[in-house]
Design a protein around this motif. Structure first.
Motif, PDB file in Angstrom:
ATOM      1  N   THR A 210      40.812  33.578  39.170  1.00  0.00           N
ATOM      2  CA  THR A 210      39.804  33.266  40.181  1.00  0.00           C
ATOM      3  C   THR A 210      38.749  34.346  40.309  1.00  0.00           C
ATOM      4  N   THR A 211      38.866  35.448  39.598  1.00  0.00           N
ATOM      5  CA  THR A 211      37.890  36.519  39.716  1.00  0.00           C
ATOM      6  C   THR A 211      36.592  36.119  39.049  1.00  0.00           C
ATOM      7  N   THR A 212      35.493  36.749  39.488  1.00  0.00           N
ATOM      8  CA  THR A 212      34.195  36.443  38.913  1.00  0.00           C
ATOM      9  C   THR A 212      34.077  37.017  37.521  1.00  0.00           C
TER      10      THR A 212
ATOM     11  N   THR B 250      33.422  40.773  37.705  1.00  0.00           N
ATOM     12  CA  THR B 250      34.629  41.541  37.959  1.00  0.00           C
ATOM     13  C   THR B 250      35.508  41.615  36.730  1.00  0.00           C
TER      14      THR B 250
ATOM     15  N   GLY C 107      42.629  44.598  42.551  1.00  0.00           N
ATOM     16  CA  GLY C 107      41.584  44.038  43.402  1.00  0.00           C
ATOM     17  C   GLY C 107      40.280  44.763  43.185  1.00  0.00           C
TER      18      GLY C 107
ATOM     19  N   GLU D 110      36.501  42.345  47.518  1.00  0.00           N
ATOM     20  CA  GLU D 110      37.276  41.159  47.162  1.00  0.00           C
ATOM     21  C   GLU D 110      38.758  41.374  47.451  1.00  0.00           C
ATOM     22  N   THR D 111      39.053  42.031  48.585  1.00  0.00           N
ATOM     23  CA  THR D 111      40.438  42.396  48.878  1.00  0.00           C
ATOM     24  C   THR D 111      41.086  41.526  49.946  1.00  0.00           C
TER      25      THR D 111
ATOM     26  N   GLU E  20      42.622  38.796  49.943  1.00  0.00           N
ATOM     27  CA  GLU E  20      43.907  38.190  49.609  1.00  0.00           C
ATOM     28  C   GLU E  20      45.029  39.217  49.472  1.00  0.00           C
TER      29      GLU E  20
ATOM     30  N   ASP F 259      34.059  45.555  53.889  1.00  0.00           N
ATOM     31  CA  ASP F 259      35.450  45.228  53.607  1.00  0.00           C
ATOM     32  C   ASP F 259      36.356  46.386  54.014  1.00  0.00           C
TER      33      ASP F 259
END
Length: 271
Positions: free
Chosen positions: A9-11, A14, A129, A133-134, A136, A164
């Motif tokens: 699911t990461t971009t 990333t 991570g 984007e952390t 989750e 974040d």
């Protein structure tokens, strides 16, 4: 870790960044010469198990630990932890529980293997991570302190990354980071991270300049350039970095930045 995010699911950005750092960390682990350069030419006073991958000498780590004011039973998050050495040093010195996060699965695996070297088995864990984007893998207000060593300038969106950090910090607790500031250059260092922290809602932002840390970095670069790299990829990478960075160092400020989350003060108010 079972609670790591699904990497599918990461971009794409990333994933590309992770691939780059996977290669860098793999090369570093295979290079005893680079690890010896950091030990002998950057800071011989650091315990050998730290195996620095950043330019943070022992006095920098002590200042970070002092600013964070974490203690036994607290949770320390090391964001962009790499191979984990600085964060594990701080955790061992303070008694805090450590959660390290890095975009590189290779770095996370190396850090997990090295936890026993610090006597932190069962007290340190590492998760995959990326900046901002952390959600989750890190709960809101779970951290009694957050540190980020020589890495926030790599964030694609520093403001989103800072927000974040504010999300995971308990109110009134501290974020401590090291960085460089100066004209944007080939190394990608942005300016005015202190302003970014204010925009993200942090208060009591403090900026300390430490040119003495960069004198050690200069000495390391000079020593590296005197060597023949051969097939040592990590040494060749360090030499390329040195060739770019040395002419620009006079334009950069070496900084320790600390900031507090929210408006409440003191350890007790954050409980």
């Amino acid at each position: 870790m079972s609670d790591q995010p699904d990497q599918t699911t990461t971009t794409a950005t990333t994933a590309t960044t992770a691939d780059v750092f996977d290669a860098v960390f793999s090369a570093y682990e295979r290079s005893p010469r680079v690890r010896e350069l950091f030990r002998a030419d950057f800071d011989p006073s650091l315990p050998p198990e730290v195996e620095l991958f950043s330019f943070t000498p022992s006095d920098a780590l002590r200042l970070i630990a002092l600013a964070l004011d974490v203690a036994a039973g607290d949770t320390l998050v090391d964001l962009a932890c790499g191979r984990g050495g600085p964060g594990m040093w701080v955790a061992r010195e303070t008694g805090a529980r450590l959660v390290g996060v890095d975009v590189s699965p290779v770095a996370v695996a190396q850090a997990q293997r090295r936890a026993a070297d610090f006597g932190l088995s069962g007290r340190a864990e590492f998760r995959v991570g990326a900046f901002a984007e952390t959600a989750e893998i890190l709960r809101p207000a779970m951290a009694d302190g957050v540190m980020c060593v020589d890495a926030l300038h790599f964030a694609p969106d520093p403001l989103a990354a800072a927000r974040d950090v504010a999300r995971i910090l308990r109110p009134g607790r501290t974020f401590a980071l090291t960085t460089w500031e100066g004209p944007r250059n080939d190394a990608g260092y942005p300016a005015e991270l202190a302003g970014t922290l204010v925009a993200a809602g942090f208060v009591d932002v403090n900026v300390e300049e430490h040119p003495e840390w960069d004198e050690r970095r200069r000495a390391l670069y000079v020593a590296a350039l005197e060597l023949e790299p051969g097939d040592d990829t990590a040494l060749a990478n360090l030499q390329r970095e040195a060739s770019v960075a040395l002419p620009q160092m006079a334009e950069q400020r070496r900084l320790l930045i600390t900031a507090r989350s929210g408006s409440r003060t003191g350890r007790n108010s954050a409980r």
